[in-house]
Design an enzyme around this catalytic site. Structure first.
Site, PDB file in Angstrom:
ATOM      1  N   ASN A 119      30.579 -10.120   0.662  1.00 54.52           N
ATOM      2  CA  ASN A 119      30.226  -9.436   1.911  1.00 54.52           C
ATOM      3  C   ASN A 119      30.044  -7.965   1.544  1.00 54.52           C
ATOM      4  O   ASN A 119      31.021  -7.299   1.182  1.00 54.52           O
ATOM      5  CB  ASN A 119      31.346  -9.574   2.951  1.00 54.52           C
ATOM      6  CG  ASN A 119      31.531 -11.006   3.428  1.00 54.52           C
ATOM      7  OD1 ASN A 119      30.789 -11.900   3.031  1.00 54.52           O
ATOM      8  ND2 ASN A 119      32.506 -11.218   4.305  1.00 54.52           N
TER       9      ASN A 119
ATOM     10  N   TRP B 116      24.117 -10.888   7.805  1.00 59.26           N
ATOM     11  CA  TRP B 116      25.048 -10.738   8.927  1.00 59.26           C
ATOM     12  C   TRP B 116      24.345 -10.008  10.040  1.00 59.26           C
ATOM     13  O   TRP B 116      23.942  -8.881   9.815  1.00 59.26           O
ATOM     14  CB  TRP B 116      26.298  -9.968   8.477  1.00 59.26           C
ATOM     15  CG  TRP B 116      27.385 -10.039   9.483  1.00 59.26           C
ATOM     16  CD1 TRP B 116      27.796  -9.048  10.340  1.00 59.26           C
ATOM     17  CD2 TRP B 116      28.215 -11.173   9.770  1.00 59.26           C
ATOM     18  NE1 TRP B 116      28.816  -9.495  11.132  1.00 59.26           N
ATOM     19  CE2 TRP B 116      29.099 -10.786  10.812  1.00 59.26           C
ATOM     20  CE3 TRP B 116      28.285 -12.483   9.268  1.00 59.26           C
ATOM     21  CZ2 TRP B 116      30.046 -11.667  11.350  1.00 59.26           C
ATOM     22  CZ3 TRP B 116      29.230 -13.340   9.803  1.00 59.26           C
ATOM     23  CH2 TRP B 116      30.092 -12.925  10.818  1.00 59.26           C
TER      24      TRP B 116
ATOM     25  N   GLU C 245      27.432 -11.870   3.462  1.00 58.03           N
ATOM     26  CA  GLU C 245      27.232 -10.871   4.519  1.00 58.03           C
ATOM     27  C   GLU C 245      26.551  -9.651   3.924  1.00 58.03           C
ATOM     28  O   GLU C 245      26.901  -9.202   2.833  1.00 58.03           O
ATOM     29  CB  GLU C 245      28.556 -10.420   5.148  1.00 58.03           C
ATOM     30  CG  GLU C 245      29.170 -11.407   6.099  1.00 58.03           C
ATOM     31  CD  GLU C 245      30.427 -10.879   6.803  1.00 58.03           C
ATOM     32  OE1 GLU C 245      30.559  -9.655   6.983  1.00 58.03           O
ATOM     33  OE2 GLU C 245      31.265 -11.724   7.158  1.00 58.03           O
TER      34      GLU C 245
ATOM     35  N   TYR D  36      28.217  -4.039   2.298  1.00 54.21           N
ATOM     36  CA  TYR D  36      27.590  -3.164   3.303  1.00 54.21           C
ATOM     37  C   TYR D  36      27.197  -1.806   2.732  1.00 54.21           C
ATOM     38  O   TYR D  36      27.305  -0.800   3.423  1.00 54.21           O
ATOM     39  CB  TYR D  36      28.529  -3.021   4.513  1.00 54.21           C
ATOM     40  CG  TYR D  36      28.624  -4.306   5.316  1.00 54.21           C
ATOM     41  CD1 TYR D  36      27.675  -4.593   6.289  1.00 54.21           C
ATOM     42  CD2 TYR D  36      29.635  -5.229   5.081  1.00 54.21           C
ATOM     43  CE1 TYR D  36      27.735  -5.774   7.014  1.00 54.21           C
ATOM     44  CE2 TYR D  36      29.701  -6.419   5.792  1.00 54.21           C
ATOM     45  CZ  TYR D  36      28.754  -6.688   6.756  1.00 54.21           C
ATOM     46  OH  TYR D  36      28.805  -7.855   7.473  1.00 54.21           O
TER      47      TYR D  36
ATOM     48  N   ASN E 164      38.028 -15.636   4.906  1.00 53.26           N
ATOM     49  CA  ASN E 164      37.064 -14.550   5.028  1.00 53.26           C
ATOM     50  C   ASN E 164      37.769 -13.217   4.858  1.00 53.26           C
ATOM     51  O   ASN E 164      38.700 -12.898   5.612  1.00 53.26           O
ATOM     52  CB  ASN E 164      36.367 -14.560   6.391  1.00 53.26           C
ATOM     53  CG  ASN E 164      35.339 -13.424   6.487  1.00 53.26           C
ATOM     54  OD1 ASN E 164      34.321 -13.440   5.797  1.00 53.26           O
ATOM     55  ND2 ASN E 164      35.631 -12.429   7.312  1.00 53.26           N
ATOM     56  N   GLU E 165      37.334 -12.469   3.876  1.00 49.16           N
ATOM     57  CA  GLU E 165      37.782 -11.104   3.637  1.00 49.16           C
ATOM     58  C   GLU E 165      39.290 -10.912   3.631  1.00 49.16           C
ATOM     59  O   GLU E 165      39.824 -10.056   4.329  1.00 49.16           O
ATOM     60  CB  GLU E 165      37.124 -10.163   4.655  1.00 49.16           C
ATOM     61  CG  GLU E 165      35.602 -10.198   4.559  1.00 49.16           C
ATOM     62  CD  GLU E 165      34.926  -8.979   5.156  1.00 49.16           C
ATOM     63  OE1 GLU E 165      35.512  -8.357   6.050  1.00 49.16           O
ATOM     64  OE2 GLU E 165      33.803  -8.670   4.731  1.00 49.16           O
TER      65      GLU E 165
ATOM     66  N   TYR F 299      28.203   0.754   6.012  1.00 42.16           N
ATOM     67  CA  TYR F 299      29.530   1.406   6.073  1.00 42.16           C
ATOM     68  C   TYR F 299      29.688   2.432   4.962  1.00 42.16           C
ATOM     69  O   TYR F 299      30.484   3.354   5.062  1.00 42.16           O
ATOM     70  CB  TYR F 299      30.652   0.367   5.990  1.00 42.16           C
ATOM     71  CG  TYR F 299      30.714  -0.531   7.205  1.00 42.16           C
ATOM     72  CD1 TYR F 299      30.882   0.007   8.482  1.00 42.16           C
ATOM     73  CD2 TYR F 299      30.588  -1.909   7.079  1.00 42.16           C
ATOM     74  CE1 TYR F 299      30.918  -0.812   9.595  1.00 42.16           C
ATOM     75  CE2 TYR F 299      30.635  -2.727   8.180  1.00 42.16           C
ATOM     76  CZ  TYR F 299      30.794  -2.179   9.443  1.00 42.16           C
ATOM     77  OH  TYR F 299      30.835  -2.993  10.538  1.00 42.16           O
TER      78      TYR F 299
ATOM     79  N   LYS G  33      24.490  -6.393  14.654  1.00 40.22           N
ATOM     80  CA  LYS G  33      23.821  -6.654  13.380  1.00 40.22           C
ATOM     81  C   LYS G  33      22.915  -7.878  13.440  1.00 40.22           C
ATOM     82  O   LYS G  33      22.352  -8.295  12.425  1.00 40.22           O
ATOM     83  CB  LYS G  33      24.856  -6.805  12.252  1.00 40.22           C
ATOM     84  CG  LYS G  33      25.638  -5.515  11.988  1.00 40.22           C
ATOM     85  CD  LYS G  33      26.436  -5.562  10.708  1.00 40.22           C
ATOM     86  CE  LYS G  33      27.281  -4.305  10.553  1.00 40.22           C
ATOM     87  NZ  LYS G  33      28.386  -4.219  11.526  1.00 40.22           N
TER      88      LYS G  33
ATOM     89  N   ASP H 210      36.622  -9.075  13.664  1.00 39.53           N
ATOM     90  CA  ASP H 210      35.581  -8.397  14.417  1.00 39.53           C
ATOM     91  C   ASP H 210      34.822  -9.341  15.359  1.00 39.53           C
ATOM     92  O   ASP H 210      33.604  -9.363  15.357  1.00 39.53           O
ATOM     93  CB  ASP H 210      34.622  -7.756  13.386  1.00 39.53           C
ATOM     94  CG  ASP H 210      33.556  -6.902  14.026  1.00 39.53           C
ATOM     95  OD1 ASP H 210      33.847  -6.228  15.022  1.00 39.53           O
ATOM     96  OD2 ASP H 210      32.416  -6.903  13.507  1.00 39.53           O
TER      97      ASP H 210
HETATM   98  C1  EVA Z   1      30.729  -6.302  10.364  1.00 37.14           C
HETATM   99  N1  EVA Z   1      31.822  -7.304   8.480  1.00 37.14           N
HETATM  100  O1  EVA Z   1      31.330  -5.268  10.091  1.00 37.14           O
HETATM  101  C2  EVA Z   1      31.210  -7.600   9.738  1.00 37.14           C
HETATM  102  C3  EVA Z   1      32.216  -8.336  10.605  1.00 37.14           C
HETATM  103  C4  EVA Z   1      32.647  -9.615   9.855  1.00 37.14           C
HETATM  104  O2  EVA Z   1      31.661  -8.643  11.867  1.00 37.14           O
HETATM  105  C5  EVA Z   1      32.734  -8.060   7.906  1.00 37.14           C
HETATM  106  O3  EVA Z   1      33.513 -10.330   7.768  1.00 37.14           O
HETATM  107  O4  EVA Z   1      33.062  -7.748   6.779  1.00 37.14           O
HETATM  108  C6  EVA Z   1      33.362  -9.224   8.590  1.00 37.14           C
HETATM  109  O5  EVA Z   1      33.473 -10.399  10.643  1.00 37.14           O
HETATM  110  O6  EVA Z   1      29.773  -6.308  11.107  1.00 37.14           O
END
Ligand code: EVA
Length: 601
Positions: free
Chosen positions: A472, A557, A512, A474, A417-418, A478, A576, A167
């Site tokens: 990470n 993040w 994140e 969300y 990462n991820e 999300y 973000k 991303d």
């Molecule tokens: C995002 N989420 O969705 C972030 C990405 C990032 O920019 C992630 O590790 O899980 C990624 O690169 O905003």
């Protein structure tokens, strides 16, 4: 081993480093005709662009911004006659993602990987006391055998386009400083340091690698230039009395001067500015100099207007000022090793760094941040391209650690990462990557990787490799965003309860969490994308973090809004940021300044 290219270029009595930054000739090669037409000897056309910079945002034409394929750079560099007898090289801070370098028409080096330095040794190719032509062929195509991972599409008009599995915009080119360097034939290749404390003193175990057998001396000077320790030999122990330990916002650095001597004659000399500190994990705590630290800060990007991912000293300075203002103590170099000057600054500012290799996109998807939340699996580690990817990954881990191991600021390595972790096939891959980091780091710093939303306590096959878990997450963005945020909080707690039940006895750091926010949008009551929602979301996350004693840090993040590929989920980039892309505070920045100013967990 490619060690000696990792030493940061410095001027000393017997070494020289001359900047080659400036306006270089530039040319895209849409039809891949450059080699055939002899561009290795010089480019046709008058176009000039700055080095360092990403080339994408300098033009007004979309074909240039999106250009995927080969681009060429050219400059002339004067090599002084008095350098004859030394090794001479061109050192690139990076070339994204791969490059071939030609000097006076002859290939000098070919390098894969876009975020670490390399040398083109040109001792026997250059003409002394004369200008020499340096031409660089850079290619920015993404694929699944080099890191970061992605695809290169071909459109129906024949033009190529980058489709990253990550991303951030596929910025590329010569994005970091380039220097012409000269150093002795018998030279220092590497320096490794390991620290311990005995009472008030530091005991520093050092190892110096050189290309010959002459005597090595090491002298250590404090910030007032007083000599505080010295030793001879390629390996030894230095005792620094009443050591001033390096710490957060206390970036005290000693100068280590290393020499190779032939009797009274100096053969080589190199120096480095070194902060002395220890880092370790004990139970659920991260300890710096034996004291518990709670990480407060950001996942960042090298990203700014006009120069893209290009290193820019002004942007670096502003970023550190913003981080200090907001009371941050740490950032992760998401999602690639940054320019070396940034680590030097972090050393001086007393800022902690989690150093991340560019292994991002190890999950076959153009929207993995979304699709992982849905539980999607892609069997990434079962592809037959994996052995080649692994080889590249291991090389990058080794190079990153070799480059950055002496920075006091670097407290941990993030090795991916991820990635996809729900499939057993990932396990042998992780084993090798984590073993490589252990072997390469003399200080044996903690290792980790950032875990995607679907890497959960019940299905993640790889978390055990991490010395501390990096999540990470969300929930509330999300997953279950907006008015569902109460359910998001419950789901978030449920996951953390499940981690707690595993009794891992390791720290968990949130690497994140964040919510896209339009700085122009205010709305009461909140809606997603408004400044009000960003705050509500962050407050919810912090309520959760504060309820679990094993949480050892929060890296939101992102530090600032940044450019991504265009699409329906991104409004001219990822929003973000706690700061805008121009590094002005959103409302949440004032909230963090208070939270982090007061917090001592
Ligand atoms: C995002 N989420 O969705 C972030 C990405 C990032 O920019 C992630 O590790 O899980 C990624 O690169 O905003």
């Amino acid at each position: 081993m490619r060690t000696c290219q990792m030493l940061y270029p410095r001027d000393t009595v017997v070494r020289r480093a001359v900047s080659m930054d400036g306006m270089w000739k530039f040319r895209t090669d849409q039809r891949q005709e450059g080699l055939e037409k002899g561009w290795t000897k010089g480019l046709p056309g008058p176009d000039l662009i700055p080095v360092p910079a990403s080339f994408q945002d300098l033009y007004t034409d979309k074909d240039m911004r999106e250009f995927t394929g080969d681009v060429w750079y050219e400059t002339d560099v004067f090599v002084p006659g008095e350098w004859e007898g030394k090794e001479v090289a061109v050192r690139f801070g990076c070339a994204t993602h791969r490059a071939k370098v030609y000097v006076n028409g002859k290939e000098a080096v070919s390098h894969e990987g876009g975020f670490l330095p390399f040398l083109a040794v040109v001792t026997d190719t250059v003409q002394y006391n004369a200008y020499n032509k340096v031409v660089v062929l850079v290619n920015n195509e993404l694929n699944v055998t080099s890191i970061p991972c992605g695809e290169t599409k071909v459109l129906s008009n024949g033009k190529k386009m980058s489709s990253p599995y990550f991303d951030f915009f596929n910025y590329s080119g010569l994005q970091r400083p380039v220097r012409l360097i000269a150093y002795p034939k018998e030279h220092i290749e590497d320096l490794s340091l390991v620290y311990g404390f005995e009472g008030e003193d530091a005991v520093v175990h050092y190892t110096v690698e050189t290309t010959g057998e002459h005597l090595v001396t090491v002298d250590v000077f404090d910030a007032l230039s007083e000599k505080v320790a010295s030793c001879t030999g390629k390996e030894g122990e230095l005792r620094i009395p009443h050591v001033h330990k390096w710490g957060i916002r206390d970036g005290y650095l000693y100068r280590f001067v290393i020499r190779i001597m032939d009797g009274d004659t100096l053969i080589d000399e190199y120096y480095d500015e070194i902060g002395i500190r220890t880092v370790e994990i004990k139970g659920t705590d991260i300890l710096l100099n034996g004291e518990k630290v709670y990480l407060k800060g950001f996942g960042k990007h090298e990203d700014s207007d006009i120069v893209g991912r290009g290193f820019h000293m002004g942007v670096m300075k502003r970023d550190f000022e913003c981080m200090k203002w907001i009371n941050a103590n740490c950032f992760r170099t998401s999602h690639y090793p940054y320019s070396e000057e940034i680590y030097q600054m972090a050393d001086r500012e007393g800022m902690l760094v989690i150093d991340e290799v560019a292994a991002v996109g190890l999950f076959k998807s153009l929207m993995n941040f979304m699709e992982a939340s849905t539980g999607k699996k892609t069997a990434f580690f079962r592809e037959d391209t994996i052995p080649q990817l692994l080889e590249e990954h291991l090389q990058c881990v080794e190079d990153m650690i070799c480059r950055d191991k002496n920075h006091a600021c670097v407290i941990a390595w993030s090795l991916l990462n991820e990635p996809e972790t729900t499939d057993e096939a990932a396990v042998p891959y992780f084993e090798k990557v984590f073993a490589k980091a252990w072997e390469a780091d003399p200080q044996k710093r903690p290792r980790t990787f950032a875990m995607i939303m679907n890497s959960l306590p019940h299905n993640c096959k790889c978390y055990q490799f991490s010395d501390f878990l990096s999540l990470n997450r969300y929930y509330g963005w999300y997953l279950m965003g907006g008015y569902e945020i109460t359910d998001a909080e419950a789901a978030f707690r449920k996951e953390l309860d499940a981690w707690e039940a595993k009794k891992l006895d390791r720290p968990v750091v949130f690497t994140e969490y964040g919510a896209d926010t339009n700085p122009a949008e205010h709305k009461l009551p909140s809606v997603m994308w408004s400044q009000e929602y960003q705050l509500e979301y962050l407050e919810m996350c912090h309520r959760v973090f504060d309820s679990y004693p094993f949480v050892a840090g929060e890296l939101v993040w992102n530090f600032a809004d940044f450019q991504t590929t265009e699409g329906i989920l991104r409004m001219n980039g990822n929003k973000k940021g706690i700061f805008t892309r121009q590094r002005q505070p959103k409302q949440a920045a004032y909230y963090y300044r208070e939270r982090w100013g007061g917090k001592s967990r």
